[in-house]
Design a protein around this motif. Structure first.
Motif, PDB file in Angstrom:
ATOM      1  N   GLN A  86      -0.090  -1.689  -9.462  1.00  0.00           N
ATOM      2  CA  GLN A  86      -1.196  -2.347  -8.507  1.00  0.00           C
ATOM      3  C   GLN A  86      -1.085  -2.003  -6.942  1.00  0.00           C
ATOM      4  O   GLN A  86      -1.802  -2.011  -6.294  1.00  0.00           O
ATOM      5  N   LEU A  87       0.449  -1.823  -6.739  1.00  0.00           N
ATOM      6  CA  LEU A  87       0.548  -1.165  -5.182  1.00  0.00           C
ATOM      7  C   LEU A  87       0.214   0.177  -5.205  1.00  0.00           C
ATOM      8  O   LEU A  87      -0.639   0.193  -4.090  1.00  0.00           O
ATOM      9  N   GLN A  88       0.107   1.092  -6.105  1.00  0.00           N
ATOM     10  CA  GLN A  88      -0.442   2.340  -5.859  1.00  0.00           C
ATOM     11  C   GLN A  88      -2.127   2.239  -5.961  1.00  0.00           C
ATOM     12  O   GLN A  88      -2.708   3.001  -5.032  1.00  0.00           O
ATOM     13  N   VAL A  89      -2.450   1.224  -6.633  1.00  0.00           N
ATOM     14  CA  VAL A  89      -4.155   1.110  -6.423  1.00  0.00           C
ATOM     15  C   VAL A  89      -4.481   0.604  -5.067  1.00  0.00           C
ATOM     16  O   VAL A  89      -5.475   0.944  -4.317  1.00  0.00           O
ATOM     17  N   ARG A  90      -3.622  -0.436  -4.427  1.00  0.00           N
ATOM     18  CA  ARG A  90      -3.860  -0.878  -3.049  1.00  0.00           C
ATOM     19  C   ARG A  90      -3.539   0.500  -1.969  1.00  0.00           C
ATOM     20  O   ARG A  90      -4.373   0.529  -1.208  1.00  0.00           O
ATOM     21  N   LYS A  91      -2.603   1.203  -2.199  1.00  0.00           N
ATOM     22  CA  LYS A  91      -2.414   2.396  -1.514  1.00  0.00           C
ATOM     23  C   LYS A  91      -3.499   3.274  -1.459  1.00  0.00           C
ATOM     24  O   LYS A  91      -4.020   3.757  -0.685  1.00  0.00           O
ATOM     25  N   GLU A  92      -4.148   3.524  -2.563  1.00  0.00           N
ATOM     26  CA  GLU A  92      -5.498   4.393  -3.047  1.00  0.00           C
ATOM     27  C   GLU A  92      -6.442   3.823  -2.387  1.00  0.00           C
ATOM     28  O   GLU A  92      -7.204   4.589  -1.743  1.00  0.00           O
TER      29      GLU A  92
END
Length: 148
Positions: A133-139
């Motif tokens: 989910q952290l990667q989704v927010r960065k994306e």
């Protein structure tokens, strides 16, 4: 077992992939995958990626099948507990629902097919992690910075 979206229609057993049994609602076309069925299917697949594997952030123009993402709180088809939502990311903008107790997953119509198209169908268990989910927010931040 009743559909967590329609609440009235029973789910019928179907095969989503070789060795992966699920249950489908004939009205909304959604799929219920039990945690046991999903893990057995993963174990039968070819060797898995290393535990530290993280797929790259994907910026894509691929056409997806239409998804009517449910935006309500839903209850598990197996144990009737509240399900949590997690954004898929990696070029897909919909959410998946997972039971917080038995970890079964609900996929709205066409979500499985879109996950397969993006080769993410074998990573559903990661999508509910804080790291994913952290990667989704960065994306999402990267997409917002890209000029149209």
């Amino acid at each position: 077992m009743k559909c967590p979206i329609c609440h009235t229609h029973s789910l019928n057993q179907v095969s989503l992939n070789t060795g992966l049994l699920a249950h489908q609602c004939q009205q909304c076309q959604g799929h219920w995958i039990s945690s046991e069925a999903y893990w057995e299917w993963l174990d039968q697949r070819s060797p898995q990626q290393p535990s530290n594997y993280r797929p790259p952030i994907v910026v894509t123009n691929r056409e997806c099948l239409p998804v009517v993402d449910n935006h309500t709180a839903n209850f598990c088809a197996d144990c009737d507990r509240l399900m949590t939502k997690a954004r898929v990311g990696r070029g897909l903008s919909f959410y998946l629902d997972r039971c917080s107790h038995c970890h079964g997953v609900w996929l709205d119509k066409n979500e499985w097919e879109n996950l397969q198209q993006f080769d993410l169908h074998h990573q559903i268990h990661y999508m509910f992690s804080s790291t994913w989910q952290l990667q989704v927010r960065k994306e999402k931040q990267i997409y917002q910075k890209i000029p149209a």
